[in-house]
Design a protein around this motif. Structure first.
Motif, short mmCIF file in Angstrom:
data_model
loop_
_atom_site.label_atom_id
_atom_site.label_comp_id
_atom_site.label_asym_id
_atom_site.label_seq_id
_atom_site.Cartn_x
_atom_site.Cartn_y
_atom_site.Cartn_z
N LYS A 73 49.23 -31.70 -40.13
CA LYS A 73 49.75 -31.27 -38.82
C LYS A 73 48.91 -30.19 -38.67
N GLY A 74 48.61 -29.41 -39.78
CA GLY A 74 48.16 -27.92 -39.57
C GLY A 74 46.81 -27.78 -39.35
N VAL A 75 46.17 -26.60 -39.08
CA VAL A 75 44.81 -26.28 -38.76
C VAL A 75 44.54 -24.99 -39.88
N GLN A 76 43.57 -25.17 -40.50
CA GLN A 76 42.69 -23.89 -41.12
C GLN A 76 41.49 -23.39 -40.30
N VAL A 77 41.86 -22.10 -40.28
CA VAL A 77 40.97 -21.24 -39.25
C VAL A 77 40.08 -20.32 -40.12
N ASP A 78 38.65 -20.14 -39.97
CA ASP A 78 37.66 -19.44 -40.62
C ASP A 78 37.00 -18.80 -39.68
N ALA A 79 36.87 -17.32 -39.96
CA ALA A 79 35.85 -16.67 -39.06
C ALA A 79 35.16 -15.50 -39.82
N LYS A 80 34.06 -15.09 -39.47
CA LYS A 80 33.30 -14.26 -40.02
C LYS A 80 32.90 -13.15 -39.26
N ALA A 81 32.78 -11.87 -39.51
CA ALA A 81 32.58 -10.74 -38.58
C ALA A 81 33.47 -10.44 -37.68
N VAL A 82 34.69 -10.75 -37.79
CA VAL A 82 35.71 -10.47 -36.58
C VAL A 82 36.29 -9.18 -36.75
N SER A 83 36.56 -8.55 -35.58
CA SER A 83 37.38 -7.47 -35.56
C SER A 83 38.92 -7.79 -36.37
N PHE A 84 39.11 -6.92 -37.10
CA PHE A 84 40.54 -7.19 -37.81
C PHE A 84 41.67 -6.88 -37.01
N ALA A 85 41.61 -6.10 -35.81
CA ALA A 85 42.47 -5.79 -34.85
C ALA A 85 42.72 -6.84 -33.96
N VAL A 86 41.51 -7.35 -33.48
CA VAL A 86 41.56 -8.60 -32.21
C VAL A 86 42.11 -9.83 -33.37
N TRP A 87 41.65 -9.90 -34.69
CA TRP A 87 42.46 -11.19 -35.52
C TRP A 87 43.80 -11.12 -35.37
N MET A 88 44.38 -9.90 -35.83
CA MET A 88 45.77 -9.86 -36.02
C MET A 88 46.38 -10.05 -34.68
#
Length: 170
Positions: free
Chosen positions: A115-130
């Motif tokens: 039922k869940g989703v795994q999200v992976d990303a590289k070179a992402v702004s940490f502030a935007v991610w949070m």
């Protein structure tokens, strides 16, 4: 019944008439005093005391009313929140993908895990991610099962990974 009342009235009138004038006056004054005492004790005093008690309890009752109204508002809010069914599985992946694109995280990989989703990303702004994680937690009603972030060479950038599930699945 009417005959009995007349007989009692006649007997009382006859009894009263045979009394001396001073005794009659004393009986009338005593009767008036007894009647006044009854009116005071049966009607006036209970009403006056009841009014005083109500006035004394009014602030407490108003506070209780305000508390009950707050509880009603909270119950309505919780009922509305409980009625929301967060998306799961593929629907959650699609909702998260659209949300990531809107947040400017375009190259994220989304994998359905039950039922869940795994999200992976590289070179992402940490502030935007949070900010995105907080936003989807509130808007999509999901919870973060696990999350990991590691710093990139460029300052403020990170490689991030999170597993998200519908908040209703506890």
């Amino acid at each position: 019944m009417d005959g009995q009342i007349r007989a009692v009235r006649a007997a009382l009138t006859e009894w009263f008439e045979v009394r001396a004038p001073r005794e009659k006056k004393l009986l009338l004054v005593g009767g008036v005093l007894v009647a006044l005492a009854l009116v005071y004790n049966v009607l006036w005093e209970p009403a006056y005391d009841g009014r005083a008690q109500i006035v004394a309890k009014l602030p407490l009752l108003e506070a209780q009313l305000a508390d009950v109204q707050l509880q009603i508002d909270e119950a309505r809010r919780l009922k509305a929140a409980a009625a929301v069914r967060p998306p799961a599985g593929i629907a959650l992946r699609e909702a998260l993908g659209a949300s990531l694109a809107q947040a400017g995280v375009a190259k994220a990989q989304l994998t359905v895990l039950g039922k869940g989703v795994q999200v992976d990303a590289k070179a992402v702004s940490f502030a935007v991610w949070m900010a995105w994680l907080d936003q989807v937690r509130r808007e999509q009603h999901v919870r973060v099962i696990n999350a990991h972030a590691s710093a990139e060479a460029k300052q403020g950038q990170a490689t991030v990974s999170a597993t998200l599930q519908p908040a209703a699945d506890q």
